[in-house]
Design a protein around this motif. Structure first.
Motif, short mmCIF file in Angstrom:
data_model
loop_
_atom_site.label_atom_id
_atom_site.label_comp_id
_atom_site.label_asym_id
_atom_site.label_seq_id
_atom_site.Cartn_x
_atom_site.Cartn_y
_atom_site.Cartn_z
N LEU A 63 0.77 -1.33 -0.06
CA LEU A 63 -0.19 -0.05 -0.12
C LEU A 63 0.87 1.29 -0.08
CD1 LEU A 63 -2.30 -1.99 0.86
CD2 LEU A 63 -3.27 -0.10 2.19
N SER A 64 0.63 2.24 -0.87
CA SER A 64 1.20 3.39 -0.78
C SER A 64 0.85 4.33 0.24
CB SER A 64 1.07 4.39 -2.03
OG SER A 64 -0.34 4.74 -1.80
N PRO A 65 1.77 5.13 0.63
CA PRO A 65 1.71 6.05 1.82
C PRO A 65 0.33 6.89 1.75
CG PRO A 65 3.90 6.36 1.17
CD PRO A 65 3.41 5.33 0.28
N ALA A 66 -0.10 7.21 0.79
CA ALA A 66 -1.26 7.98 0.43
C ALA A 66 -2.49 7.03 0.91
CB ALA A 66 -1.28 8.68 -0.99
N ALA A 67 -2.32 5.95 0.28
CA ALA A 67 -3.56 5.01 0.73
C ALA A 67 -3.59 4.80 2.11
CB ALA A 67 -3.33 3.69 -0.22
N VAL A 68 -2.63 4.45 2.75
CA VAL A 68 -2.54 4.21 4.15
C VAL A 68 -3.02 5.47 4.95
CG1 VAL A 68 -1.35 3.71 6.31
CG2 VAL A 68 -0.71 2.48 3.99
N ASP A 69 -2.74 6.72 4.47
CA ASP A 69 -3.18 7.87 4.97
C ASP A 69 -4.61 8.24 4.69
OD1 ASP A 69 -2.64 10.58 6.31
OD2 ASP A 69 -3.35 11.38 4.42
N THR A 70 -4.95 7.66 3.94
CA THR A 70 -6.72 7.81 3.39
C THR A 70 -7.27 6.71 4.35
OG1 THR A 70 -6.32 8.36 1.11
CG2 THR A 70 -8.46 7.60 1.84
N LEU A 71 -6.73 5.61 4.30
CA LEU A 71 -7.54 4.69 5.50
C LEU A 71 -7.46 4.92 6.97
CD1 LEU A 71 -5.97 1.45 4.06
CD2 LEU A 71 -8.26 2.27 3.54
N CYS A 72 -6.48 5.95 7.24
CA CYS A 72 -6.62 6.39 8.65
C CYS A 72 -7.63 7.61 8.79
CB CYS A 72 -5.10 7.05 8.91
SG CYS A 72 -3.70 5.73 9.15
N ARG A 73 -8.01 8.21 8.00
CA ARG A 73 -9.01 9.36 7.76
C ARG A 73 -10.46 8.52 7.83
NH1 ARG A 73 -5.69 12.00 4.15
NH2 ARG A 73 -7.37 11.69 2.62
N TYR A 74 -10.37 7.37 7.24
CA TYR A 74 -11.80 6.90 7.13
C TYR A 74 -12.20 6.33 8.66
CZ TYR A 74 -15.57 3.42 5.34
OH TYR A 74 -16.57 2.87 5.25
N PRO A 75 -13.75 6.64 9.04
CA PRO A 75 -14.00 6.15 10.23
C PRO A 75 -14.28 4.73 10.67
CG PRO A 75 -15.95 7.06 8.73
CD PRO A 75 -14.72 7.18 8.01
N PHE A 76 -14.47 3.76 9.25
CA PHE A 76 -14.75 2.35 9.67
C PHE A 76 -15.80 2.04 10.56
CE2 PHE A 76 -10.08 2.29 7.91
CZ PHE A 76 -10.27 1.28 7.12
N PRO A 77 -16.98 2.29 10.08
CA PRO A 77 -17.99 1.86 11.07
C PRO A 77 -18.27 0.47 11.21
CG PRO A 77 -18.83 2.36 8.64
CD PRO A 77 -17.32 2.82 8.74
N GLY A 78 -17.67 -0.46 10.45
CA GLY A 78 -17.64 -1.85 10.65
C GLY A 78 -16.31 -2.33 11.43
N ASN A 79 -15.56 -1.35 11.70
CA ASN A 79 -14.21 -1.30 12.68
C ASN A 79 -13.18 -2.61 11.91
OD1 ASN A 79 -14.94 0.08 15.14
ND2 ASN A 79 -16.80 -1.06 15.13
N VAL A 80 -12.40 -3.21 12.92
CA VAL A 80 -11.59 -4.14 12.21
C VAL A 80 -11.85 -5.05 11.25
CG1 VAL A 80 -9.56 -5.76 13.05
CG2 VAL A 80 -10.49 -3.85 14.75
N ARG A 81 -13.29 -5.69 11.58
CA ARG A 81 -13.66 -6.57 10.48
C ARG A 81 -13.69 -6.00 9.27
NH1 ARG A 81 -18.20 -7.96 12.83
NH2 ARG A 81 -17.53 -9.56 14.20
N GLU A 82 -14.58 -4.75 9.12
CA GLU A 82 -14.26 -3.86 7.92
C GLU A 82 -13.03 -3.64 7.18
OE1 GLU A 82 -16.16 0.27 5.84
OE2 GLU A 82 -16.30 -0.32 8.06
N LEU A 83 -12.00 -3.33 8.27
CA LEU A 83 -10.60 -3.30 7.65
C LEU A 83 -9.96 -4.59 6.98
CD1 LEU A 83 -8.10 -1.55 7.26
CD2 LEU A 83 -7.51 -1.95 9.62
N ALA A 84 -10.33 -5.49 7.57
CA ALA A 84 -9.79 -7.02 7.27
C ALA A 84 -10.28 -7.31 5.93
CB ALA A 84 -10.04 -8.02 8.09
#
Length: 594
Positions: free
Chosen positions: A471-492
């Motif tokens: 993952l590029s740093p920009a992609a990781v940074d965008t993921l860090c700004r996303y609220p993830f309503p499904g939490n860790v399961r959604e991230l996986a």
């Protein structure tokens, strides 16, 4: 005057009865006297010696005698080895009218004396060794005669008795010492009374207790000649035993603590934790594991309640038992009681002929996880409350209670407080379940955990799909700004999707779903309203400003000028926030090119 057999005939009878050996030779060395003692010592018969020359019988002795004949000086204490014997000879000149006429040799066998001397030396050495042993013994030794009179004591005995010198007790009878209050009773007197070995506990004048053992020593007639008493300080032994037990307990405590530390370290390696909030939650879970109280895990769906229940079980004394997980929301309401508590044969239509144990019985000796406990019907809640109060379950269709040893961990994503107010959940059960509550924060409140979680899931799905995506740093940074309503399961699930669908080796910002790319700075904060965290909000805002400034102005140095910061200050901030200048610029160029 001349020596011959006839001239000394009157003396021969006298010399025959002498205890020492006697030999007389004349000036020419002829043996004229050879008495019985000499024959006994030398072993020669008279016919072998009398009339023969000394030079033939004993050349060495004849040389010594020639010196005496010439000088007249005696030889006293001359040691001579004769056969198997050692003799001591005293030789003197025999003087007559014409001067020295012969030599008189008187000798004695000293072999027996030498043997006695050697034995005496051996006994002396043995006595010295015994003295050293007795004097250096840590136990007290009392030696008394047949009348109970003290004949010897060692320093340890004097120390026990509280006396300075042995003269204070030597010669005293043991009965006198008992009468004086030195001891409450005497093993010596008991041995003399019974005629056999005796062991007893003796109390000293100062209250100390001694373990004493008396043994009799008999003479050839079977009468007691001596009594030897061994005394050991029980007070000291008890102290040493207490210290040893304390040391053992301390060692066991250290061993248990080290085992717990290793266990916790091993469990910590199973979870991805960077944020302070999750570190506090993990530490709390490890403390919960030490006790057997009911635990209530509260958190949104997908935050890891099941994982924390597993960690608590594996860190608890019940880790050798089973961990049984029950999805309370996935079991039909009409079957959940039978599934939890079991049923007897014929309890209802469709029941197994043999009956069936419930989840509580299956979790015997272990842990039962009631996931989504808020979905339990009120009727089952009442039965669960009875179990929590008396640890007994009754199968459906039975009246016999079964005692079950199970720890209950409950988990829910619902607001049980509100459900209690709405009478959808029993208040008494709620209080019983949340003896030890633990809230797990959602992923949007622990942004620090997102990068390491992304790295973890990326490695996992790369291995699963035989890929090597990054993952590029920009992609990781965008993921860090996303609220993830499904939490860790959604991230996986998202990371698995990116690994499977991204055509290139590097997941760029454009490869992310549109819903993620449209998240604006601060949007994640607004979606998380109600769970404010100023530190995380400031961090995300700094990341966004620095990222946009570097992309807009082309370098950290130019960005620092427009941000009003020193270049080194901006560099440190970017490094702390995980922003790599080269990757940021590359992402900006890629975006402009598109």
């Amino acid at each position: 005057m001349k020596l011959d057999f006839d001239s000394i005939a009157p003396l021969r009878q006298l010399l025959e009865s002498a205890h020492n050996g006697v030999v007389v030779v004349d000036r020419q060395g002829q043996i004229v006297v050879y008495n019985q003692a000499a024959r006994h010592i030398a072993g020669w018969q008279p016919e072998q010696v009398l009339g023969h020359n000394m030079a033939e019988i004993g050349p060495e002795a004849w040389r010594d005698m020639q010196i005496i004949l010439a000088s007249g000086r005696p030889q006293i204490g001359r040691k001579v080895v004769l056969g198997n014997s050692t003799i001591i000879a005293n030789r003197t000149a025999i003087k007559g009218g014409d001067g020295i006429v012969g030599v008189l040799s008187i000798f004695q066998d000293v072999s027996e004396y030498e043997s006695l001397v050697q034995e005496l030396a051996a006994y002396k050495e043995l006595s010295e060794q015994l003295d050293v042993i007795i004097e250096s013994s840590h136990d007290g030794l009392w030696i008394c005669d047949a009348e109970g009179k003290v004949v010897r004591v060692n320093p340890a005995s004097l120390r026990f008795a509280g006396v300075k010198s042995e003269e204070e007790v030597i010669g005293k009878r043991m009965q006198e010492l008992v009468d004086e209050g030195q001891f409450d009773r005497s093993a010596t007197l008991e041995v003399l009374k019974r005629g056999t070995s005796v062991s007893l506990v003796q109390t000293q004048y100062d209250g100390k207790q001694l373990m004493v053992t008396g043994n009799p020593v008999f003479d050839d007639q079977g009468r007691i000649r001596l009594v030897v008493v061994n005394a050991r300080d029980l007070t000291e032994l008890n102290r040493l035993q207490a210290e040893l037990e304390e040391s053992r307990l301390l060692t066991q405590q250290y061993r248990n603590e080290l085992s717990q530390i290793h266990l916790h370290q091993g469990l910590a390696s199973q979870v991805i934790i960077r944020s302070p909030a999750m570190k506090r939650a993990f530490d709390t879970a490890m403390r919960m594991a030490k006790v057997d109280s009911s635990v209530l895990l509260v958190g949104e769906s997908g935050v890891g309640k099941g994982l924390f229940a597993k960690l608590i079980h594996e860190a608890s004394p019940r880790r050798e038992g089973p961990l049984v997980r029950v999805d309370c929301g996935g079991i039909p309401a009409n079957l959940i009681e039978a599934e939890l508590f079991g049923y007897e044969r014929g309890a209802f239509t469709g029941a197994l002929e043999s009956g069936k144990p419930g989840y509580f019985e299956l979790a015997q000796g272990g842990t039962l996880l009631l996931d989504e406990v808020g979905e339990l019907p009120l009727s089952v809640q009442a039965k669960l409350l009875r179990f929590l109060e008396d640890n007994e379950v009754v199968r459906v269709g039975s009246t016999t209670p079964r005692r079950i040893d199970v720890r209950v961990i409950s988990a829910t994503n619902r607001d049980l407080d509100h459900m209690v107010q709405e009478r959808l959940f029993r208040q008494d059960l709620y209080f019983r379940l949340k003896v030890v509550p633990l809230r797990l924060p959602p992923l949007r409140e622990r942004v620090d955990d997102i990068p390491p979680l992304v790295h973890h899931f990326l490695n996992h799905f790369n291995a699963k799909c035989a890929a090597d995506k990054k993952l590029s740093p920009a992609a990781v940074d965008t993921l860090c700004r996303y609220p993830f309503p499904g939490n860790v399961r959604e991230l996986a699930n998202l990371v698995e999707q990116l690994v499977v669908l991204t055509p290139g080796e590097v997941v760029e910002l454009g490869d992310l779903p549109a819903s993620l790319r449209q998240v604006r700075p601060g949007q994640g904060l607004r979606q998380g309203a109600g769970h404010w965290n100023l530190r995380q909000a400031v961090r995300r805002l700094e990341q966004e400003f620095i990222l946009r400034a570097i992309q807009n102005f082309g370098s950290q140095r130019e960005a620092a000028k427009h941000l009003g910061l020193d270049h080194t200050t901006l560099s440190r901030k970017a490094k702390r926030l995980g922003l790599d200048n080269g990757a940021v610029l590359q992402h900006g160029a890629s975006k402009q090119h598109k």
